[in-house]
Design a protein around this motif. Sequence first.
Motif, mmCIF file in Angstrom:
data_model
loop_
_atom_site.group_PDB
_atom_site.id
_atom_site.type_symbol
_atom_site.label_atom_id
_atom_site.label_comp_id
_atom_site.label_asym_id
_atom_site.label_seq_id
_atom_site.Cartn_x
_atom_site.Cartn_y
_atom_site.Cartn_z
ATOM 1 N N ASP A 1 -8.272 25.358 11.528
ATOM 2 C CA ASP A 1 -8.233 24.445 12.673
ATOM 3 C C ASP A 1 -7.450 25.128 13.792
ATOM 4 N N ARG B 1 6.555 21.565 21.388
ATOM 5 C CA ARG B 1 5.473 20.604 21.583
ATOM 6 C C ARG B 1 5.147 20.134 20.167
ATOM 7 N N ASP C 1 3.049 18.278 17.383
ATOM 8 C CA ASP C 1 1.675 17.875 17.097
ATOM 9 C C ASP C 1 1.639 16.538 16.350
ATOM 10 N N HIS D 1 -6.508 22.374 25.052
ATOM 11 C CA HIS D 1 -7.411 23.050 24.116
ATOM 12 C C HIS D 1 -8.254 22.070 23.304
ATOM 13 N N ASP D 2 -8.074 20.762 23.518
ATOM 14 C CA ASP D 2 -8.835 19.750 22.774
ATOM 15 C C ASP D 2 -9.850 19.027 23.644
ATOM 16 N N ARG E 1 -14.582 21.698 20.038
ATOM 17 C CA ARG E 1 -13.712 22.029 21.161
ATOM 18 C C ARG E 1 -13.705 23.506 21.543
HETATM 19 C C1 NOJ Z 1 -3.780 17.999 17.869
HETATM 20 C C2 NOJ Z 1 -4.073 19.413 18.260
HETATM 21 O O1 NOJ Z 1 -3.971 19.537 19.659
HETATM 22 C C3 NOJ Z 1 -5.456 19.715 17.745
HETATM 23 O O2 NOJ Z 1 -5.939 20.928 18.243
HETATM 24 C C4 NOJ Z 1 -5.426 19.690 16.238
HETATM 25 O O3 NOJ Z 1 -6.738 19.851 15.753
HETATM 26 C C5 NOJ Z 1 -4.874 18.370 15.706
HETATM 27 N N1 NOJ Z 1 -3.719 17.926 16.435
HETATM 28 C C6 NOJ Z 1 -4.495 18.497 14.249
HETATM 29 O O4 NOJ Z 1 -3.380 19.321 14.104
#
Ligand code: NOJ
Length: 547
Positions: free
Chosen positions: A68, A208, A210, A334-335, A422
């Motif tokens: 991921d 940051r 998550d 990035h999402d 993404r």
């Molecule tokens: C948020 C992150 O920005 C994303 O890229 C990730 O897939 C998920 N959290 C899970 O960690």
Amino acid sequence: MSRSASSQQPLSWWRHAIVYQVYPRSFRDANGDGTGDVEGIRLQLPYLSALGVDAIWMNPWYPSPLLDGGYDVADYRDIAPRFGTLDDARRLIAEAHDHNIKVIVDLVPNHTSWEHEWFKAALAGGPGSPERERYIFRPGSGPNGSLPPNNWVSVFGGSAWTQTEDGEWYLHLFDISQPDLNWNHPAVREEFRSIFRFWTDLGADGFRVDVAHGLIKDQTFRDVDDPDKALTVSIGDDHPHWDRDEVHEINREWRAVLNEQEARLGRELMMVAEAGVSPESLPLYLRPDEYHQAFNFDFLECPWDRDEMVDRISDAIARADAVGSASTWVLSNHDRVRHATRYGLPVDTDNNEWLMHGPYEILDADLGLRRARAATLLLLALPGSTYVYQGEELGLHEVYDLPHDVLDDPVWARSEHTFKGRDGCRVPMPWTADGPSFGFGSAGSWLPQPASFATVAASAQDGVTGSTLELYRAAIALRRELWVNAPDLVWDNEERNNVLSFTRGSLRCVINLGDDATDLPHGDLVLSSNDVTGSVLPGNTGCWLRS
Ligand code: NOJ
């Protein structure tokens, strides 16, 4: 009233910082293996310094199978060999500091990778072993436990549970390779306090965090009425795993560690939450003994509409101010589909799923970029800090036509090939108009770059009047001089359709969100997002004026 704007005290750096988000895999590849690296980021520090950013936020750079994009961390205290070494990171942080640039690292506490030592030990330890208690293992339901323990679903699609060979199931709110940690376990708590110390000792200035809202799960592990709805967060809903009260205890624990480290190291530290909660809940994360800041996704999801924007900006400023924080402004990361592309699609929507499907054949790319440039002048004039995602300063669009066989985001497979995911906002950066990968590296790039990158590459925009890069450079420099210490924001209440306008002292920011030109208010023009001549502000254009 905006505390950040009214205070006579020097502002803490994070209250007004321009934070540039670096996606290490796609930033710059110094060793020619097709993947970005830490040395590549170091080589670009002069570029970042000239852009005028105050801080960089590094997406995860830790050892990881990259199932991921690195949010599957195998070791929180090292750098992935494909990106470099811990010494490279140390050197990067030190050199960034020489450029007056702070460094924020990404912390991923909700889950580890399945390659983390703890998870390997949990699998080897078997049912009932103490190693399993650091994660969330449960027996299955149904005949012989052959069904998942409950009906929770993963954010990336499918069940949130996967069965191991010995029959037990483990929880993963995201990919199957990202087992959720058990935040009721003291060893998990201690481990992350220690990770905070590790990176701040190494020189990091912030974190940051998550999925900051997801750490605590309902310990009854009951079924939910509507599994898909349980993934969305709005006020009043009962969530089995998002935004539960106990998460605030963890926030306080971390803040205490940061406060101690701050005193010990003599540097101002911060943490910013990625908390997908309702705007009403967000301020609870921002109380003085919790996070310094949180991403303001409510604004990111705002349609291109004057009244909506005014409401969401006012709310964000007031809510942050009420708890002594400062709002953040962010339009891309990035999402999400890049905002130059979002703003060029005809339907006002905050529905990210819809955006992942297009309809890109009716994308008006020029309009999208024009609006994105206007939005930049809006963001940079607001009180609070702004997060800039790599490439938005070049006006990059989403690369929405990546072929299926290169897609890397787990969303593609877990959605059974219904969402492309993404990757389109993660395509490696174009630094030069030519070369094997537009200056990204000496070889190819891990995702293919479109031919159009030749015209938007940094070298093609450098020194070019009117280019998006030069607009960002000028706006960031002027912001520091003009807006950072400007008084509180006061909206102009003129009834002008789709024109957003406010003053801060003698400065005025005007954004014409409509397609038609409008009269320009009096004042000296300081900067505009597109050409402005005479006393007319064209459609989809923003400007700053001084009286
Ligand atoms: C948020 C992150 O920005 C994303 O890229 C990730 O897939 C998920 N959290 C899970 O960690």
